[in-house]
Design a protein around this motif. Structure first.
Motif, short mmCIF file in Angstrom:
data_model
loop_
_atom_site.label_atom_id
_atom_site.label_comp_id
_atom_site.label_asym_id
_atom_site.label_seq_id
_atom_site.Cartn_x
_atom_site.Cartn_y
_atom_site.Cartn_z
N LEU A 249 6.45 -8.33 11.84
CA LEU A 249 7.25 -8.96 10.79
C LEU A 249 6.35 -9.67 9.78
CD1 LEU A 249 10.20 -10.65 12.75
CD2 LEU A 249 10.20 -8.45 11.56
N TRP A 250 5.37 -10.38 10.28
CA TRP A 250 4.48 -11.17 9.43
C TRP A 250 3.62 -10.26 8.54
CZ3 TRP A 250 1.05 -15.61 11.84
CH2 TRP A 250 0.72 -16.53 10.83
N ILE A 251 3.08 -9.23 9.13
CA ILE A 251 2.22 -8.31 8.37
C ILE A 251 3.01 -7.55 7.30
CG2 ILE A 251 0.86 -6.18 8.55
CD1 ILE A 251 -0.15 -7.20 11.25
N ARG A 252 4.24 -7.20 7.63
CA ARG A 252 5.04 -6.41 6.69
C ARG A 252 5.66 -7.23 5.58
NH1 ARG A 252 8.35 -2.32 10.81
NH2 ARG A 252 6.57 -0.98 11.32
N THR A 253 5.73 -8.55 5.74
CA THR A 253 6.41 -9.39 4.77
C THR A 253 5.86 -9.25 3.34
OG1 THR A 253 7.25 -11.02 6.35
CG2 THR A 253 6.85 -11.80 4.11
N PRO A 254 4.55 -9.27 3.11
CA PRO A 254 4.08 -9.15 1.72
C PRO A 254 4.55 -7.88 1.02
CG PRO A 254 2.32 -9.97 3.11
CD PRO A 254 3.44 -9.56 4.04
N ALA A 255 4.45 -6.73 1.68
CA ALA A 255 4.87 -5.48 1.05
C ALA A 255 6.38 -5.40 0.94
CB ALA A 255 4.34 -4.28 1.84
N LEU A 256 7.09 -6.00 1.87
CA LEU A 256 8.55 -5.95 1.88
C LEU A 256 9.17 -6.89 0.86
CD1 LEU A 256 11.18 -4.99 3.35
CD2 LEU A 256 10.89 -7.00 4.84
N SER A 257 8.67 -8.13 0.82
CA SER A 257 9.37 -9.19 0.09
C SER A 257 8.59 -9.78 -1.07
CB SER A 257 9.74 -10.31 1.07
OG SER A 257 10.28 -11.42 0.41
N ILE A 258 7.26 -9.78 -1.00
CA ILE A 258 6.48 -10.52 -2.00
C ILE A 258 5.92 -9.60 -3.08
CG2 ILE A 258 4.59 -12.15 -2.33
CD1 ILE A 258 4.83 -12.91 0.61
N PHE A 259 5.26 -8.53 -2.68
CA PHE A 259 4.67 -7.59 -3.63
C PHE A 259 5.12 -6.16 -3.32
CE2 PHE A 259 1.54 -11.09 -3.20
CZ PHE A 259 1.64 -11.61 -4.49
N PRO A 260 6.40 -5.87 -3.44
CA PRO A 260 6.87 -4.51 -3.15
C PRO A 260 6.22 -3.52 -4.13
CG PRO A 260 8.55 -5.77 -4.30
CD PRO A 260 7.48 -6.74 -3.94
N GLY A 261 5.87 -2.37 -3.62
CA GLY A 261 5.24 -1.38 -4.47
C GLY A 261 3.73 -1.35 -4.36
N ARG A 262 3.15 -2.44 -3.86
CA ARG A 262 1.70 -2.45 -3.66
C ARG A 262 1.36 -1.82 -2.32
NH1 ARG A 262 -0.82 -8.29 -5.13
NH2 ARG A 262 -2.51 -7.40 -3.87
N ALA A 263 0.25 -1.14 -2.27
CA ALA A 263 -0.20 -0.49 -1.04
C ALA A 263 -0.96 -1.51 -0.21
CB ALA A 263 -1.07 0.71 -1.35
N ILE A 264 -0.23 -2.32 0.54
CA ILE A 264 -0.83 -3.40 1.32
C ILE A 264 -0.24 -3.40 2.72
CG2 ILE A 264 -1.40 -4.90 -0.63
CD1 ILE A 264 1.23 -6.34 -0.23
N GLY A 265 -0.96 -4.05 3.64
CA GLY A 265 -0.44 -4.26 4.98
C GLY A 265 -0.70 -3.15 5.96
N VAL A 266 -1.47 -2.13 5.56
CA VAL A 266 -1.78 -1.01 6.44
C VAL A 266 -3.26 -0.67 6.32
CG1 VAL A 266 -1.28 1.41 6.99
CG2 VAL A 266 0.55 -0.10 6.19
N LEU A 267 -3.91 -0.42 7.45
CA LEU A 267 -5.32 -0.03 7.44
C LEU A 267 -5.42 1.50 7.40
CD1 LEU A 267 -6.84 -2.56 10.01
CD2 LEU A 267 -7.06 -2.59 7.52
N GLU A 268 -5.21 2.06 6.24
CA GLU A 268 -5.28 3.50 6.05
C GLU A 268 -5.86 3.78 4.66
OE1 GLU A 268 -1.52 5.37 6.57
OE2 GLU A 268 -1.36 4.86 8.70
N PRO A 269 -6.42 4.99 4.46
CA PRO A 269 -6.92 5.36 3.13
C PRO A 269 -5.82 5.23 2.08
CG PRO A 269 -7.66 6.94 4.77
CD PRO A 269 -6.67 6.04 5.46
N GLY A 270 -6.21 4.72 0.92
CA GLY A 270 -5.26 4.55 -0.17
C GLY A 270 -4.64 3.18 -0.25
N TYR A 271 -4.82 2.37 0.79
CA TYR A 271 -4.29 1.01 0.79
C TYR A 271 -5.37 0.02 0.37
CZ TYR A 271 0.06 2.42 3.02
OH TYR A 271 1.28 2.99 3.28
N GLU A 272 -4.94 -1.13 -0.15
CA GLU A 272 -5.88 -2.16 -0.54
C GLU A 272 -6.68 -2.62 0.68
OE1 GLU A 272 -4.11 -5.35 -2.78
OE2 GLU A 272 -2.71 -3.99 -3.78
N ALA A 273 -7.97 -2.80 0.46
CA ALA A 273 -8.86 -3.19 1.57
C ALA A 273 -8.85 -4.71 1.72
CB ALA A 273 -10.27 -2.67 1.32
#
Length: 311
Positions: A249-273
């Motif tokens: 829940l905590w990790i997903r909150t920024p992408a879900l509620s704060i900065f939707p549309g940003r590639a954040i919260g996942v350690l995969e290629p294409g996401y913000e480091a």
């Protein structure tokens, strides 16, 4: 970080401090829409009385800390000013809207404000108190709730105002309506153990059924003096989520509620480091989430800490 009601005149000159490699990224709504002499107007007037905002008078609040829109004419008059602040999202206030003494928007004004925001693709966060407020927010197409009903004892004791019907929960899940539960707000109130149990039992019941239905839940504290960590602790005490689920829940909150549309919260290629390195495993002990030993933002490691940071 998400600030759902800041004073625009104070916030705007400081925006250059944020969204840098060594500072927080912040999402702002600035002044929210509510009724004349409602919430949060009374709160800001109280803070003025405490000397919180030097060189600011009560006449400086409307159109800055909030927008009083009791009538459709006021909404028409002030809508352009609201949009001129370029908010990241819009804050709308519902406070027992179906009662004579409501301190928030009427149903008609709320629906029109939500409609206008939706037309522009502007997300809406709704302060609400009761199940009836929640039902209106969902039906009007708002984005998220800033509270879970029943953090207040009087409301928690009233099943009709505090227990979210299963049908409404199903609708919230189907429409992706987000709930920032803010259960920690209750802990700041001087309730007896018996009364506190009334509130927390209702919160746990609502959250348990929302979880089962797949309602998106975000983490936030709604407090000047507390952080998301305080809300995580409050949620853990309700015994609805495992430590691994709380972390998710905590990790997903920024992408879900704060900065939707940003590639954040996942350690995969294409996401913000951007990530934290921890000293132990938070999936089995959520307290490990604040045992931070390294911080990286957009690929840049931040200055080494002399000791583990707790926040």
């Amino acid at each position: 970080y998400k600030n759902p009601n800041s004073i625009y005149g104070f916030t705007q000159p400081m925006l250059y401090h944020w969204a840098r490699h060594d500072t927080l990224d912040v999402s702002f709504s600035y002044g929210g829409l509510s009724t004349d002499e409602g919430h949060p107007e009374a709160l800001y007037r109280m803070l003025l009385g405490f000397g919180m905002y030097p060189d600011t008078g009560a006449e400086d609040l409307d159109g800055n800390a909030f927008y009083a829109v009791t009538t459709s004419e006021q909404l028409d008059e002030k809508w352009g000013d609201v949009l001129a602040t370029n908010p990241d999202f819009l804050k709308l206030y519902l406070l027992e809207h179906n009662t004579p003494d409501s301190a928030g928007l009427s149903e008609a004004i709320f629906r029109e404000a939500a409609r206008r925001a939706n037309t522009l693709g502007l997300r809406t966060t709704v302060h609400l108190e009761t199940v009836q407020d929640l039902a209106l927010a969902v039906d009007a197409g708002a984005t998220e709730a800033a509270h879970l009903p029943a953090y207040d004892l009087a409301i928690a004791k009233d099943r009709e105002r505090s227990r979210i019907p299963d049908a409404l929960i199903d609708k919230m899940a189907a429409e992706g309506f987000i709930v920032v539960a803010t259960t920690n707000v209750t802990l700041g109130r001087e309730y007896s153990d018996e009364d506190l149990k009334v509130v927390t039992d209702r919160q746990a019941d609502n959250l348990r059924r929302m979880k089962a239905a797949g309602v998106p839940i975000a983490v936030g504290s709604d407090s000047y003096f507390q952080t998301a960590w305080n809300e995580i602790q409050s949620l853990k005490a309700l015994d609805v989520f495992s430590d691994a689920e709380l972390l998710t829940l905590w990790i997903r909150t920024p992408a879900l509620s704060i900065f939707p549309g940003r590639a954040i919260g996942v350690l995969e290629p294409g996401y913000e480091a951007s990530f934290l390195a921890l000293d132990c495993n938070p999936t089995s002990n959520i307290a490990c989430a604040i045992d931070i030993v390294h911080r990286v933002k957009n690929g840049q490691r931040l200055a080494a800490l002399e000791q583990k940071e707790k926040f």
